[in-house]
Design a protein around this motif. Sequence first.
Motif, short mmCIF file in Angstrom:
data_model
loop_
_atom_site.label_atom_id
_atom_site.label_comp_id
_atom_site.label_asym_id
_atom_site.label_seq_id
_atom_site.Cartn_x
_atom_site.Cartn_y
_atom_site.Cartn_z
N LEU A 106 -7.24 -4.21 -5.83
CA LEU A 106 -7.86 -3.71 -7.07
C LEU A 106 -7.72 -2.20 -7.25
O LEU A 106 -7.30 -1.74 -8.33
N PRO A 107 -8.05 -1.36 -6.24
CA PRO A 107 -8.04 0.08 -6.49
C PRO A 107 -6.67 0.64 -6.91
O PRO A 107 -6.58 1.37 -7.90
N PHE A 108 -5.61 0.28 -6.19
CA PHE A 108 -4.32 0.86 -6.56
C PHE A 108 -3.72 0.20 -7.80
O PHE A 108 -3.07 0.88 -8.60
N ASN A 109 -3.91 -1.11 -7.95
CA ASN A 109 -3.43 -1.75 -9.18
C ASN A 109 -4.07 -1.07 -10.41
O ASN A 109 -3.41 -0.87 -11.42
N HIS A 110 -5.35 -0.74 -10.28
CA HIS A 110 -6.06 -0.09 -11.38
C HIS A 110 -5.37 1.23 -11.76
O HIS A 110 -5.15 1.51 -12.95
N TYR A 111 -5.00 2.02 -10.76
CA TYR A 111 -4.31 3.29 -11.04
C TYR A 111 -2.93 3.05 -11.66
O TYR A 111 -2.53 3.75 -12.58
N SER A 162 9.80 4.63 -4.31
CA SER A 162 8.55 3.88 -4.20
C SER A 162 8.46 2.81 -5.29
O SER A 162 8.00 1.70 -5.04
N GLU A 163 8.89 3.18 -6.48
CA GLU A 163 8.83 2.20 -7.57
C GLU A 163 9.77 1.03 -7.29
O GLU A 163 9.41 -0.13 -7.54
N GLU A 164 10.93 1.31 -6.75
CA GLU A 164 11.87 0.23 -6.40
C GLU A 164 11.28 -0.68 -5.32
O GLU A 164 11.33 -1.90 -5.42
N LYS A 165 10.71 -0.03 -4.28
CA LYS A 165 10.09 -0.81 -3.19
C LYS A 165 8.96 -1.68 -3.72
O LYS A 165 8.85 -2.86 -3.39
N LEU A 166 8.10 -1.06 -4.53
CA LEU A 166 6.95 -1.80 -5.04
C LEU A 166 7.39 -2.95 -5.94
O LEU A 166 6.81 -4.04 -5.90
N GLY A 167 8.45 -2.72 -6.72
CA GLY A 167 8.98 -3.77 -7.58
C GLY A 167 9.42 -4.98 -6.76
O GLY A 167 9.14 -6.13 -7.12
N LYS A 168 10.07 -4.72 -5.63
CA LYS A 168 10.51 -5.84 -4.78
C LYS A 168 9.32 -6.59 -4.18
O LYS A 168 9.34 -7.81 -4.05
N ASN A 207 0.80 -1.23 0.00
CA ASN A 207 0.00 0.00 0.00
C ASN A 207 0.83 1.29 0.00
O ASN A 207 0.57 2.19 -0.80
N ALA A 208 1.83 1.36 0.87
CA ALA A 208 2.57 2.63 1.00
C ALA A 208 3.27 3.04 -0.30
O ALA A 208 3.06 4.17 -0.77
N PRO A 209 4.07 2.17 -0.93
CA PRO A 209 4.69 2.63 -2.17
C PRO A 209 3.68 2.86 -3.30
O PRO A 209 3.84 3.79 -4.09
#
Lengths: 213, 213
Positions: B172-177, B138-144, B110-112
């Motif tokens: 669903l909500p954040f993946n959609h964005y 954030s992109e690096e964190k989310l990638g991991k 959620n955070a990244p």
Amino acid sequence: MAEVVKVYGPAYASCPRRVLACFIEKGIEFEIVHVDLLKGEQRNPEFLKLQPFGVAPVTQQGDYTLYESRAIIRYYSEKYKSQGTDLLGKTLEEKGLVEQWLEVEAQNYNAPAYDLVLNLLFYPKLGIPVNSDLVKESEEKLGKVLDVYEERLSKSKYLAGDFFSLADLSHLPFNHYLVNAIGKAYLIEDRKHVKAWWDDISSRPAWKKVLEL
Amino acid sequence: MAEVVKVYGPAYASCPRRVLACFIEKGIEFEIVHVDLLKGEQRNPEFLKLQPFGVAPVTQQGDYTLYESRAIIRYYSEKYKSQGTDLLGKTLEEKGLVEQWLEVEAQNYNAPAYDLVLNLLFYPKLGIPVNSDLVKESEEKLGKVLDVYEERLSKSKYLAGDFFSLADLSHLPFNHYLVNAIGKAYLIEDRKHVKAWWDDISSRPAWKKVLEL
């Protein structure tokens, strides 16, 4: 007889302590498997097989492995609901409020409390420079969160109602650091109802046992 | 007959959408009470009586008020467990894994994801400068985090096992964005099993209905 639950993690860390407090309240037999975070053992391949994000705690009972402290306390409180302290609430509506305040802890309280403890307790030990702006900002955020708690606790003895629950228990580890380790006791003590709540929950025998582990 | 559940919040925002997706999956009757976040209606005294932190969503059914989206979806999935899609898992062990992955979403994903969406979607609309360092981090964190999902989803169709659950729905909500609004579809599409999972969960009729609200 139920199998002993293995708890992987150092007994001094906040998230494992959340699990240990729950297990002692419930009278669940456990065995701590120490993971040395300072030596980086949470990045060992063997540990990553249990917890792919490389953080503690992880529990194992027989071949059932579970991680994330707030998931663990929900699962075991439900599994052993008929023994020890009831931590979930009795009715569906009570359970809903336990969930609500457990989420408030995870989403509103945890981040600023964590940042304060990281900067004021662990960074100095590790020789990492303190981020003073973040400390100031976190204290302000946490103060606002605790203002809401003050209002809530003026109306009910515990967060979810007039019963001690996972929602209260989940605050024990970081509240303990705020009060006893980083000089932020006033955040709790300047708020009358928050202080009464903290005095109550921190004097529970189960929490005292956790601190002795 | 059960009373209609009021959902306070804008239907376009991520956290209300988590609740709406759950309600449509479960066939729970609801009514949206719009709260205009851009006009700051979440800070109105009337709203703060319902939700003292001033964030959406809040639900009300009769005189039972509940907030925090992940608490709401747990409560209503349990209350209406015998109707619509089962979102909780059937056994205690399945439920434990749903809780685990719901916590992974809340604590790791959620955070990244939130910081990316805030900086790349909402800040430009509001004329607030983008924090490029935070976007990169954030992109690096989310990638991991998504690398762990890739491994997990190579072994089971959904996060908690071979059944769709609150753990999947909550993404669903954040993946959609990420995929449709901020040009970060590759974070999902470059990971074969994550992509298959996303294609599956985002094509569920309930989610399509949420996007039409």
